[in-house]
Scaffold this motif. Structure first.
Motif, PDB file in Angstrom:
ATOM      1  N   THR A 180      31.712  40.821  30.331  1.00  0.00           N
ATOM      2  CA  THR A 180      32.093  42.043  31.050  1.00  0.00           C
ATOM      3  C   THR A 180      32.788  41.675  32.353  1.00  0.00           C
ATOM      4  O   THR A 180      33.796  42.288  32.722  1.00  0.00           O
ATOM      5  CB  THR A 180      30.859  42.927  31.303  1.00  0.00           C
ATOM      6  N   GLU A 181      32.277  40.665  33.036  1.00  0.00           N
ATOM      7  CA  GLU A 181      32.900  40.219  34.281  1.00  0.00           C
ATOM      8  C   GLU A 181      34.329  39.734  34.021  1.00  0.00           C
ATOM      9  O   GLU A 181      35.262  40.106  34.750  1.00  0.00           O
ATOM     10  CB  GLU A 181      32.075  39.108  34.917  1.00  0.00           C
ATOM     11  N   ALA A 182      34.528  38.925  32.980  1.00  0.00           N
ATOM     12  CA  ALA A 182      35.870  38.419  32.653  1.00  0.00           C
ATOM     13  C   ALA A 182      36.810  39.563  32.280  1.00  0.00           C
ATOM     14  O   ALA A 182      37.972  39.589  32.708  1.00  0.00           O
ATOM     15  CB  ALA A 182      35.778  37.403  31.516  1.00  0.00           C
ATOM     16  N   ALA A 183      36.307  40.524  31.492  1.00  0.00           N
ATOM     17  CA  ALA A 183      37.125  41.676  31.108  1.00  0.00           C
ATOM     18  C   ALA A 183      37.512  42.488  32.337  1.00  0.00           C
ATOM     19  O   ALA A 183      38.669  42.918  32.473  1.00  0.00           O
ATOM     20  CB  ALA A 183      36.369  42.543  30.104  1.00  0.00           C
ATOM     21  N   LEU A 184      36.560  42.706  33.244  1.00  0.00           N
ATOM     22  CA  LEU A 184      36.849  43.481  34.451  1.00  0.00           C
ATOM     23  C   LEU A 184      37.876  42.762  35.323  1.00  0.00           C
ATOM     24  O   LEU A 184      38.756  43.398  35.889  1.00  0.00           O
ATOM     25  CB  LEU A 184      35.565  43.765  35.237  1.00  0.00           C
ATOM     26  N   LYS A 185      37.796  41.446  35.407  1.00  0.00           N
ATOM     27  CA  LYS A 185      38.791  40.692  36.180  1.00  0.00           C
ATOM     28  C   LYS A 185      40.190  40.906  35.603  1.00  0.00           C
ATOM     29  O   LYS A 185      41.151  41.075  36.356  1.00  0.00           O
ATOM     30  CB  LYS A 185      38.439  39.199  36.204  1.00  0.00           C
ATOM     31  N   LYS A 186      40.319  40.910  34.276  1.00  0.00           N
ATOM     32  CA  LYS A 186      41.626  41.158  33.644  1.00  0.00           C
ATOM     33  C   LYS A 186      42.124  42.558  33.980  1.00  0.00           C
ATOM     34  O   LYS A 186      43.298  42.764  34.300  1.00  0.00           O
ATOM     35  CB  LYS A 186      41.519  41.005  32.130  1.00  0.00           C
ATOM     36  N   VAL A 187      41.237  43.534  33.899  1.00  0.00           N
ATOM     37  CA  VAL A 187      41.603  44.915  34.200  1.00  0.00           C
ATOM     38  C   VAL A 187      42.014  45.044  35.666  1.00  0.00           C
ATOM     39  O   VAL A 187      43.036  45.665  35.980  1.00  0.00           O
ATOM     40  CB  VAL A 187      40.440  45.872  33.857  1.00  0.00           C
ATOM     41  N   GLN A 188      41.229  44.466  36.568  1.00  0.00           N
ATOM     42  CA  GLN A 188      41.552  44.533  37.994  1.00  0.00           C
ATOM     43  C   GLN A 188      42.924  43.914  38.265  1.00  0.00           C
ATOM     44  O   GLN A 188      43.737  44.492  38.989  1.00  0.00           O
ATOM     45  CB  GLN A 188      40.471  43.833  38.824  1.00  0.00           C
ATOM     46  N   ALA A 189      43.179  42.747  37.683  1.00  0.00           N
ATOM     47  CA  ALA A 189      44.470  42.083  37.888  1.00  0.00           C
ATOM     48  C   ALA A 189      45.610  42.947  37.346  1.00  0.00           C
ATOM     49  O   ALA A 189      46.664  43.067  37.984  1.00  0.00           O
ATOM     50  CB  ALA A 189      44.474  40.711  37.221  1.00  0.00           C
ATOM     51  N   SER A 190      45.395  43.604  36.205  1.00  0.00           N
ATOM     52  CA  SER A 190      46.449  44.442  35.615  1.00  0.00           C
ATOM     53  C   SER A 190      46.765  45.661  36.473  1.00  0.00           C
ATOM     54  O   SER A 190      47.859  46.209  36.394  1.00  0.00           O
ATOM     55  CB  SER A 190      46.059  44.887  34.198  1.00  0.00           C
ATOM     56  N   GLU A 191      45.818  46.072  37.303  1.00  0.00           N
ATOM     57  CA  GLU A 191      46.019  47.226  38.186  1.00  0.00           C
ATOM     58  C   GLU A 191      46.374  46.817  39.621  1.00  0.00           C
ATOM     59  O   GLU A 191      46.405  47.648  40.521  1.00  0.00           O
ATOM     60  CB  GLU A 191      44.765  48.113  38.194  1.00  0.00           C
ATOM     61  N   GLY A 192      46.621  45.518  39.839  1.00  0.00           N
ATOM     62  CA  GLY A 192      47.027  45.052  41.165  1.00  0.00           C
ATOM     63  C   GLY A 192      45.893  44.927  42.164  1.00  0.00           C
ATOM     64  O   GLY A 192      46.131  44.887  43.371  1.00  0.00           O
ATOM     65  N   LEU A 193      44.671  44.867  41.671  1.00  0.00           N
ATOM     66  CA  LEU A 193      43.505  44.718  42.545  1.00  0.00           C
ATOM     67  C   LEU A 193      43.118  43.246  42.673  1.00  0.00           C
ATOM     68  O   LEU A 193      43.523  42.421  41.845  1.00  0.00           O
ATOM     69  CB  LEU A 193      42.309  45.477  41.953  1.00  0.00           C
ATOM     70  N   VAL A 194      42.295  42.927  43.651  1.00  0.00           N
ATOM     71  CA  VAL A 194      41.702  41.607  43.734  1.00  0.00           C
ATOM     72  C   VAL A 194      40.777  41.475  42.532  1.00  0.00           C
ATOM     73  O   VAL A 194      39.890  42.308  42.331  1.00  0.00           O
ATOM     74  CB  VAL A 194      40.905  41.425  45.046  1.00  0.00           C
ATOM     75  N   ALA A 195      40.993  40.463  41.721  1.00  0.00           N
ATOM     76  CA  ALA A 195      40.223  40.282  40.487  1.00  0.00           C
ATOM     77  C   ALA A 195      38.938  39.526  40.789  1.00  0.00           C
ATOM     78  O   ALA A 195      38.823  38.337  40.511  1.00  0.00           O
ATOM     79  CB  ALA A 195      41.069  39.558  39.439  1.00  0.00           C
ATOM     80  N   ASP A 196      37.954  40.247  41.340  1.00  0.00           N
ATOM     81  CA  ASP A 196      36.686  39.611  41.710  1.00  0.00           C
ATOM     82  C   ASP A 196      35.573  39.868  40.703  1.00  0.00           C
ATOM     83  O   ASP A 196      34.473  39.349  40.831  1.00  0.00           O
ATOM     84  CB  ASP A 196      36.250  40.053  43.110  1.00  0.00           C
ATOM     85  N   GLY A 197      35.824  40.709  39.690  1.00  0.00           N
ATOM     86  CA  GLY A 197      34.819  40.984  38.673  1.00  0.00           C
ATOM     87  C   GLY A 197      33.681  41.866  39.153  1.00  0.00           C
ATOM     88  O   GLY A 197      32.637  41.942  38.513  1.00  0.00           O
ATOM     89  N   VAL A 198      33.881  42.565  40.269  1.00  0.00           N
ATOM     90  CA  VAL A 198      32.868  43.477  40.803  1.00  0.00           C
ATOM     91  C   VAL A 198      33.449  44.885  40.789  1.00  0.00           C
ATOM     92  O   VAL A 198      34.550  45.121  41.292  1.00  0.00           O
ATOM     93  CB  VAL A 198      32.456  43.082  42.243  1.00  0.00           C
ATOM     94  N   TYR A 199      32.713  45.821  40.190  1.00  0.00           N
ATOM     95  CA  TYR A 199      33.119  47.219  40.141  1.00  0.00           C
ATOM     96  C   TYR A 199      32.607  47.915  41.394  1.00  0.00           C
ATOM     97  O   TYR A 199      31.431  47.827  41.727  1.00  0.00           O
ATOM     98  CB  TYR A 199      32.526  47.890  38.902  1.00  0.00           C
ATOM     99  N   GLY A 200      33.491  48.593  42.101  1.00  0.00           N
ATOM    100  CA  GLY A 200      33.122  49.361  43.283  1.00  0.00           C
ATOM    101  C   GLY A 200      34.140  50.469  43.488  1.00  0.00           C
ATOM    102  O   GLY A 200      34.979  50.733  42.607  1.00  0.00           O
ATOM    103  N   PRO A 201      34.114  51.144  44.628  1.00  0.00           N
ATOM    104  CA  PRO A 201      35.004  52.282  44.865  1.00  0.00           C
ATOM    105  C   PRO A 201      36.496  51.970  44.706  1.00  0.00           C
ATOM    106  O   PRO A 201      37.238  52.792  44.169  1.00  0.00           O
ATOM    107  CB  PRO A 201      34.678  52.707  46.296  1.00  0.00           C
ATOM    108  N   ASN A 202      36.950  50.788  45.141  1.00  0.00           N
ATOM    109  CA  ASN A 202      38.377  50.461  44.977  1.00  0.00           C
ATOM    110  C   ASN A 202      38.742  50.362  43.507  1.00  0.00           C
ATOM    111  O   ASN A 202      39.765  50.889  43.069  1.00  0.00           O
ATOM    112  CB  ASN A 202      38.732  49.153  45.686  1.00  0.00           C
ATOM    113  N   THR A 203      37.902  49.691  42.730  1.00  0.00           N
ATOM    114  CA  THR A 203      38.149  49.570  41.297  1.00  0.00           C
ATOM    115  C   THR A 203      38.038  50.943  40.643  1.00  0.00           C
ATOM    116  O   THR A 203      38.886  51.333  39.831  1.00  0.00           O
ATOM    117  CB  THR A 203      37.177  48.568  40.654  1.00  0.00           C
ATOM    118  N   ARG A 204      37.013  51.703  40.991  1.00  0.00           N
ATOM    119  CA  ARG A 204      36.827  53.050  40.429  1.00  0.00           C
ATOM    120  C   ARG A 204      38.079  53.901  40.606  1.00  0.00           C
ATOM    121  O   ARG A 204      38.510  54.592  39.685  1.00  0.00           O
ATOM    122  CB  ARG A 204      35.639  53.734  41.115  1.00  0.00           C
TER     123      ARG A 204
END
Length: 150
Positions: free
Chosen positions: A97-121
């Motif tokens: 899940t952490e690796a998948a979230l990092k891919k998603v974060q990177a695809s949306e231009g976010l820091v790919a830290d693997g942590v879900y929070g308000p910025n990712t939300r």
């Protein structure tokens, strides 16, 4: 000159330490996403959004080791909206899940830290669906037709 460089180096190290400490304190103060709330938009689509179970707020964080409905909601969103098809939807925030979230974060231009929070939300697209019809769409919270209610 040597003293000036040393003093500047020391100041930079101290400033970096203060910035890091401030960030850590801010995330430590945010509650963990331990549950999920269902929100409904103006045209009848629903979304399961990770929330802090105790107070129902979606201003929360979760990362490796978290578990529950909030993690499962995130896993389904990554499955439907980002093609993470092989990701287990088991409610366990583990390495996959952490690796998948990092891919998603990177695809949306976010820091790919693997942590879900308000910025990712706010930046990722969530799975909105009409349950009894099997219809879904992927939208950011800000893109869903208002008003949104829970």
């Amino acid at each position: 000159m040597k003293r000036t460089l040393t003093a500047l180096g020391t100041a930079a190290v101290l400033a970096a330490g203060l910035l890091t400490a401030g960030t850590t304190t801010a995330s430590a103060a945010m509650p963990t996403c331990t549950g999920a709330n269902t929100y409904v938009d103006a045209v009848g689509y629903t979304v399961e959004m990770p929330t802090d179970y105790e107070n129902g707020s979606n201003f929360c964080v979760m990362g490796r080791g978290a578990s529950g409905r909030g993690v499962e909601a995130l896993q389904w969103t990554m499955h439907f909206c980002y093609g993470q098809i092989n990701l287990a939807k088991d409610g366990q925030f583990g390495p996959a899940t952490e690796a998948a979230l990092k891919k998603v974060q990177a695809s949306e231009g976010l820091v790919a830290d693997g942590v879900y929070g308000p910025n990712t939300r706010d930046r990722i697209k969530h799975k909105w669906e009409i349950w009894d019809q099997g219809i879904y769409r992927c939208l950011r919270m800000s893109q869903a037709p208002a008003p949104i209610r829970d």
